[in-house]
Motif scaffolding. Structure first.
Motif, PDB file in Angstrom:
ATOM      1  N   ALA A  93       0.825  -1.206   0.000  1.00 40.27           N
ATOM      2  CA  ALA A  93       0.000   0.000   0.000  1.00 40.27           C
ATOM      3  C   ALA A  93       0.863   1.262   0.000  1.00 40.27           C
ATOM      4  CB  ALA A  93      -0.921  -0.009   1.210  1.00 40.27           C
ATOM      5  N   GLU A  94       1.958   1.252   0.772  1.00 34.17           N
ATOM      6  CA  GLU A  94       2.832   2.418   0.826  1.00 34.17           C
ATOM      7  C   GLU A  94       3.469   2.685  -0.529  1.00 34.17           C
ATOM      8  OE1 GLU A  94       6.874   3.963   3.151  1.00 34.17           O
ATOM      9  OE2 GLU A  94       5.856   2.127   3.812  1.00 34.17           O
ATOM     10  N   LEU A  95       3.928   1.637  -1.184  1.00 32.80           N
ATOM     11  CA  LEU A  95       4.524   1.816  -2.505  1.00 32.80           C
ATOM     12  C   LEU A  95       3.506   2.353  -3.504  1.00 32.80           C
ATOM     13  CD1 LEU A  95       6.945  -1.173  -3.199  1.00 32.80           C
ATOM     14  CD2 LEU A  95       7.393   1.247  -3.556  1.00 32.80           C
ATOM     15  N   VAL A 109      10.083   2.680  -5.679  1.00 33.15           N
ATOM     16  CA  VAL A 109      10.859   1.742  -4.859  1.00 33.15           C
ATOM     17  C   VAL A 109      12.064   2.453  -4.255  1.00 33.15           C
ATOM     18  CG1 VAL A 109      12.333  -0.313  -4.960  1.00 33.15           C
ATOM     19  CG2 VAL A 109      10.095  -0.318  -6.083  1.00 33.15           C
ATOM     20  N   GLU A 110      12.725   3.294  -5.044  1.00 31.55           N
ATOM     21  CA  GLU A 110      13.875   4.047  -4.538  1.00 31.55           C
ATOM     22  C   GLU A 110      13.476   4.913  -3.351  1.00 31.55           C
ATOM     23  OE1 GLU A 110      16.810   7.709  -5.924  1.00 31.55           O
ATOM     24  OE2 GLU A 110      15.757   6.542  -7.466  1.00 31.55           O
ATOM     25  N   TYR A 111      12.392   5.652  -3.498  1.00 31.33           N
ATOM     26  CA  TYR A 111      11.952   6.520  -2.406  1.00 31.33           C
ATOM     27  C   TYR A 111      11.493   5.718  -1.196  1.00 31.33           C
ATOM     28  CZ  TYR A 111      12.045  10.392  -5.785  1.00 31.33           C
ATOM     29  OH  TYR A 111      12.431  11.345  -6.705  1.00 31.33           O
ATOM     30  N   PHE A 112      10.856   4.589  -1.451  1.00 34.71           N
ATOM     31  CA  PHE A 112      10.423   3.704  -0.367  1.00 34.71           C
ATOM     32  C   PHE A 112      11.623   3.254   0.466  1.00 34.71           C
ATOM     33  CE2 PHE A 112      10.053  -0.765   0.917  1.00 34.71           C
ATOM     34  CZ  PHE A 112       8.899  -0.761   1.695  1.00 34.71           C
ATOM     35  N   LEU A 113      12.688   2.836  -0.203  1.00 37.01           N
ATOM     36  CA  LEU A 113      13.855   2.344   0.523  1.00 37.01           C
ATOM     37  C   LEU A 113      14.584   3.490   1.234  1.00 37.01           C
ATOM     38  CD1 LEU A 113      15.509  -0.091   1.282  1.00 37.01           C
ATOM     39  CD2 LEU A 113      16.760   0.123  -0.883  1.00 37.01           C
ATOM     40  N   LYS A 114      14.607   4.658   0.636  1.00 33.70           N
ATOM     41  CA  LYS A 114      15.238   5.800   1.289  1.00 33.70           C
ATOM     42  C   LYS A 114      14.509   6.181   2.576  1.00 33.70           C
ATOM     43  CE  LYS A 114      17.642   7.904  -2.631  1.00 33.70           C
ATOM     44  NZ  LYS A 114      17.749   9.055  -3.557  1.00 33.70           N
ATOM     45  N   ARG A 115      13.206   5.983   2.593  1.00 33.33           N
ATOM     46  CA  ARG A 115      12.463   6.204   3.843  1.00 33.33           C
ATOM     47  C   ARG A 115      12.970   5.264   4.937  1.00 33.33           C
ATOM     48  NH1 ARG A 115       5.955   6.602   2.361  1.00 33.33           N
ATOM     49  NH2 ARG A 115       6.019   8.570   1.178  1.00 33.33           N
ATOM     50  N   ARG A 116      13.267   4.032   4.550  1.00 38.11           N
ATOM     51  CA  ARG A 116      13.738   3.064   5.539  1.00 38.11           C
ATOM     52  C   ARG A 116      15.137   3.430   6.051  1.00 38.11           C
ATOM     53  NH1 ARG A 116       9.248   2.501   4.337  1.00 38.11           N
ATOM     54  NH2 ARG A 116       7.921   0.664   4.547  1.00 38.11           N
ATOM     55  N   LEU A 117      15.951   3.959   5.185  1.00 40.95           N
ATOM     56  CA  LEU A 117      17.282   4.396   5.614  1.00 40.95           C
ATOM     57  C   LEU A 117      17.164   5.572   6.583  1.00 40.95           C
ATOM     58  CD1 LEU A 117      19.245   4.244   2.239  1.00 40.95           C
ATOM     59  CD2 LEU A 117      19.375   2.634   4.146  1.00 40.95           C
TER      60      LEU A 117
END
Length: 482
Positions: A93-95, A109-117
């Motif tokens: 849902a977030e993606l 996906v790039e922005y999603f992973l940057k949020r996790r970092l």
């Protein structure tokens, strides 16, 4: 009523909750194909993209590729890999929410992973270096670098973990039936006409052997991947870090993912490996289609009887019927699967110049292609388990066709002629005159044999032969499956 005027009182089915599936694989047949969702769905594609991006960050930092990048501690690497391991409904849902803004799936996906970092200090520990590697996410990559690796991982997982085991189990079940019925004599039909008898087991063994041969080809198929930038030149890589050996970095990363490195590509990985795999799977499908049509014919002929399922209905009007529905459904699903696989194989090998986007839509149909094949495998397996062999019928059919021994008699006459026995002229023509278009009894055939003047041992051998015993090496040939 005009065709476009639906009754105003109808409930719009598109608005029903939970959502109604448009296609049968996600509706009626969902239980049979659900395992493929973990590999070939849109959510699985996004999870694979996250995995590729995560592993790329770990690879760059572990090998000190980019000067100044910190090396990640084991718990930091695990934190990143846990993003993949815990990828579920909330992350899907977030993606989707991010993509509504980016209108680009890989950028989301790039922005999603940057949020996790960015969240790592709160989730892991305050002094983590993960926020510092923020710009290593999607570093020097084009979307196709991520996508081609993701699809290779997805298809490999779908084949190795779902489709292939089911396909092997089906071939093994056919082989087991072949062994069980290896010595059961059966009238053969060539061109639909009575022919030299065989055994039921030997005919099933032929199909099991063919299926297993295709499975060996599929087991040896390669899954290729590339990582070399927007046009396959490592242009951005060298511009950013000119001293790195980018071909080695690329090769070791692709091999780290368990894939075969493709060193020469345009923007896209050429997809030839996909075409090769899909052709092999389609060929397995077509052999299985042959099995389904043969078994259907054997059921129609009475070789197999179907064990009725309590409470099931064969026909809405004819209560006596037990329809071979499993094998008919398998035929249809195999034809749909092959049509999709053939289209994938022919379309994916062509890209206009350095890149077009036809593969983006095409590859989203890999799931349905494998889904219909997997469903057909399930159809056939369930159908085979509901069969029983009518040996009495087989014996009656054989006893009604003594003329099939004409081949044996004329062959024995030929051998006797070569050995110098007189009176063996024109054996084929004499048997043709006796048997063609005729129905003979045991007495008719034995009387003819007695009239030939063959050596006594040959006469006795032919007199003792019957359609049920004229099966040659058929029973022992099944052993080739072991």
């Amino acid at each position: 009523m005009p065709l476009d005027d639906a009754p105003a009182t109808r409930v719009p089915l598109a608005d029903v909750t939970p959502a109604i599936a448009l296609g049968p694989l996600d509706g009626r047949y969902r239980p049979a194909v659900a395992p493929l969702v973990d590999h070939l769905s849109e959510a699985a594609l996004n999870r694979a993209r996250v995995e590729v991006e995560v592993e790329w960050v770990i690879h760059l930092t572990s090998h000190a590729v980019v000067p100044g990048a910190p090396e990640l501690a084991p718990d930091e690497q695990q934190y990143l890999r846990d993003v993949v391991a815990t990828f579920g409904a909330d992350e899907v849902a977030e993606l989707a929410e991010i993509e509504r803004t980016t209108v680009h799936d890989v950028k989301a996906v790039e922005y999603f992973l940057k949020r996790r970092l960015a969240a790592a200090p709160d989730a892991l520990r305050a002094d983590t270096v993960l926020p510092r590697v923020n710009e290593l996410v999607h570093f020097a990559l084009t979307s196709e670098d991520v996508n081609n690796l993701s699809y290779a991982l997805m298809v490999r997982g779908a084949v190795s973990q779902v489709w292939f085991p089911a396909a092997v189990e089906l071939a093994d079940e056919v082989a087991a039936l072949a062994a069980e019925h290896a010595a059961v004599p059966m009238l053969a039909l060539t061109h639909g006409q009575p022919a030299t008898p065989t055994t039921l087991g030997k005919e099933l063994a032929v199909l099991a052997h063919r299926l297993r041969r295709q499975l060996r080809r599929i087991a040896s198929d390669e899954y290729l991947g590339k990582l070399n930038g927007a046009t396959g030149t490592y242009g951005a890589h060298l511009a950013a870090v000119p001293d790195a050996d980018w071909q080695v970095v690329s090769r070791t990363f692709v091999e780290h993912l368990g894939l075969t490195w493709n060193p020469l590509t345009t923007q896209i990985e050429s997809h030839d490996w996909q075409a090769e795999l899909y052709a092999d799977v389609a060929r397995y499908n077509r052999v299985l289609h042959n099995l389904a049509t043969d078994v259907w014919t054997y059921i129609s002929r009475g070789v197999f009887t179907q064990i009725p399922v309590a409470g099931a209905t064969g026909s809405s009007t004819m209560p006596h019927k037990v329809n071979p529905i499993r094998f008919e459904n398998a035929e249809a699903n195999l034809e749909i699967s092959c049509a999709l696989l053939d289209t994938l194989a022919s379309t994916l090998v062509t890209s206009r110049l350095q890149r077009d986007l036809t593969d983006s839509t095409t590859q989203r149909n890999i799931g349905p292609a494998f889904g219909h094949s997997l469903l057909a495998i399930d159809n056939v397996r369930r159908g085979l388990r509901a069969l029983s062999v009518d040996t009495a019928m087989l014996a009656r059919e054989l006893d009604a066709n003594w003329e099939v021994l004409g081949e044996a008699v004329q062959s024995a006459m030929r051998a006797a002629s070569v050995a110098g026995v007189a009176g063996m002229d024109n054996p084929y023509e004499r048997l043709k005159e006796l048997t063609r278009g005729q129905r003979l009894t045991a007495d008719d055939m034995r009387a003819f044999v007695d009239s030939l003047g063959l050596p006594q041992d040959v006469t006795e051998r032919l007199r003792n032969l019957s359609p049920g015993s004229y099966t040659g090496l058929a029973a022992s040939l099944v052993a080739h499956l072991e």
